[in-house]
Write a protein that holds these residues in place. Structure first.
Motif, short mmCIF file in Angstrom:
data_model
loop_
_atom_site.label_atom_id
_atom_site.label_comp_id
_atom_site.label_asym_id
_atom_site.label_seq_id
_atom_site.Cartn_x
_atom_site.Cartn_y
_atom_site.Cartn_z
N ILE A 85 34.56 53.66 53.39
CA ILE A 85 35.49 52.78 54.10
C ILE A 85 36.84 53.47 54.17
CG2 ILE A 85 36.63 50.53 54.09
CD1 ILE A 85 33.63 50.39 54.59
N ARG A 86 37.35 53.64 55.38
CA ARG A 86 38.60 54.36 55.56
C ARG A 86 39.80 53.50 55.12
NH1 ARG A 86 35.33 55.84 60.01
NH2 ARG A 86 36.06 54.04 61.24
N PRO A 87 40.91 54.14 54.74
CA PRO A 87 42.08 53.37 54.29
C PRO A 87 42.55 52.34 55.31
CG PRO A 87 42.36 55.69 53.80
CD PRO A 87 41.12 55.59 54.65
N GLY A 88 42.49 52.69 56.60
CA GLY A 88 42.94 51.75 57.63
C GLY A 88 42.05 50.54 57.77
N GLU A 89 40.85 50.60 57.22
CA GLU A 89 39.93 49.46 57.30
C GLU A 89 40.08 48.51 56.11
OE1 GLU A 89 36.18 51.45 59.73
OE2 GLU A 89 36.38 51.85 57.57
N VAL A 90 40.86 48.91 55.11
CA VAL A 90 41.12 48.03 53.96
C VAL A 90 42.21 47.04 54.35
CG1 VAL A 90 41.90 47.92 51.58
CG2 VAL A 90 40.41 49.80 52.32
N HIS A 91 41.85 45.76 54.41
CA HIS A 91 42.79 44.73 54.84
C HIS A 91 43.72 44.33 53.70
CE1 HIS A 91 44.35 41.30 57.00
NE2 HIS A 91 43.91 40.47 56.07
N ARG A 92 43.14 44.04 52.53
CA ARG A 92 43.95 43.72 51.36
C ARG A 92 43.09 43.79 50.11
NH1 ARG A 92 44.82 37.20 50.73
NH2 ARG A 92 42.76 36.52 51.45
N VAL A 93 43.76 43.92 48.99
CA VAL A 93 43.10 43.93 47.68
C VAL A 93 43.74 42.83 46.85
CG1 VAL A 93 42.54 45.27 45.62
CG2 VAL A 93 42.74 46.42 47.83
N ARG A 94 42.93 41.93 46.31
CA ARG A 94 43.50 40.83 45.55
C ARG A 94 42.65 40.53 44.32
NH1 ARG A 94 40.44 36.55 46.10
NH2 ARG A 94 39.12 36.25 47.94
N ALA A 95 43.26 39.84 43.38
CA ALA A 95 42.53 39.42 42.19
C ALA A 95 41.47 38.40 42.56
CB ALA A 95 43.50 38.83 41.16
N ALA A 96 40.40 38.39 41.80
CA ALA A 96 39.30 37.46 42.07
C ALA A 96 38.93 36.75 40.77
CB ALA A 96 38.08 38.21 42.61
N PRO A 97 38.57 35.47 40.83
CA PRO A 97 38.13 34.75 39.62
C PRO A 97 36.85 35.37 39.10
CG PRO A 97 37.61 33.46 41.56
CD PRO A 97 38.45 34.62 42.04
N GLN A 98 36.71 35.38 37.79
CA GLN A 98 35.56 36.06 37.19
C GLN A 98 34.41 35.11 36.87
OE1 GLN A 98 36.14 39.71 36.81
NE2 GLN A 98 37.64 38.84 38.22
N VAL A 99 34.45 33.90 37.39
CA VAL A 99 33.43 32.91 37.02
C VAL A 99 32.59 32.45 38.20
CG1 VAL A 99 34.73 32.09 35.04
CG2 VAL A 99 35.12 31.04 37.27
N ALA A 100 32.87 32.92 39.40
CA ALA A 100 32.10 32.49 40.56
C ALA A 100 30.79 33.25 40.65
CB ALA A 100 32.92 32.69 41.84
#
Length: 267
Positions: free
Chosen positions: A117-132
């Protein structure tokens, strides 16, 4: 543009923001690429792989990387069980989203992008809950877990307690070494092959063992006992294993000699 989410260790986030996502995953046919899942209206379904991936460890927890791909991007999609059977289908990214969104139960489905996946295709990086999400398999909740060697994850959270609570008749956990040695002693001389081979089966699941006490079985008249001795001690880190294998490498029975060759040259 089709939106997907890729779950990875939080330690990878800085590199992903800088350089994109490496093609580190292995898809059907040995292809390398990136696993992801469409962003659906259901937050739980979108992040359904979180708990399963967390079982295998991550540095700092997992993060969700949102990836935006062109609708015409070639991908593979299907249930994770289809991967081993080479039945995942090649479609465009937009079609993969449409197929998964239309399913009554999309749990266990995945999308594989057969490239980085190219850098320009990365929309955002965010924290995710660890229980789903689910663990082991979808709909596993309420089902007795399997503790066979193929299903168990050694080192996983609660794995040892689970094996002790639900021991598998063939895959353990093995009885203590003192119990196995008592069984070998009670088998007599030269010893009942059935009893000895069962004890060696359990000894083979250990990382170390009482080599002096079991090495005498290299002289047992039953070749099956001698062959099982090879498989039992081959992975032990106990000093003296090589000497036992050296002696069995010249065994008169071909099955014993072939077992020694197999454990010394697994390729």
């Amino acid at each position: 543009m089709a939106m997907f989410v890729h779950l990875t260790s939080a330690a990878n986030a800085p590199r992903i923001r800088r350089s994109g996502i490496r093609a580190a995953g292995h898809g059907q046919g040995g292809a390398r690429g990136v696993y992801c899942f469409p962003v659906l209206p259901s937050y739980t379904l979108t992040h359904q792989w979180l708990r399963e991936l967390a079982r295998f460890g991550s540095r700092g927890g997992l993060v969700a990387v949102h990836v935006r791909l062109d609708d015409g991007t070639d991908v593979l999609t299907g249930h994770y069980g289809d991967r081993a059977r080479e039945k995942q289908v090649a479609v465009r990214a937009a079609e993969a989203v449409r197929r998964i969104a239309a399913l009554d139960d999309p749990r266990g489905w995945e999308v594989f992008v057969p490239r980085a996946i190219r850098p320009g295709e990365v929309h955002r990086v965010r924290a995710a809950p660890q229980v789903a999400g689910w663990r082991y398999v979808p709909q596993a909740h309420g089902v007795r877990p399997c503790t066979c060697f193929g299903c168990q994850v050694r080192g996983g959270y609660g794995a040892r307690r689970l094996r002790e609570r639900l021991p598998h008749p063939l895959d353990g956990p093995p009885p203590p070494a003192r119990v196995l040695l008592a069984r070998i002693a009670a088998a007599g001389e030269p010893g009942d092959p059935v009893v000895l081979r069962e004890a060696l089966h359990w000894f083979g699941m250990r990382r170390r063992g009482p080599l002096p006490e079991v090495a005498r079985l290299a002289e047992h008249p039953d070749p099956g006992v001698r062959e099982d001795l090879v498989w039992a001690v081959a992975r032990w880190s106990t000093p003296g294993v090589d000497a036992v294998l050296d002696a069995l490498a010249d065994d008169p029975h071909p099955d014993v000699r072939e077992a020694v060759e197999a454990v010394r040259d697994p390729s």
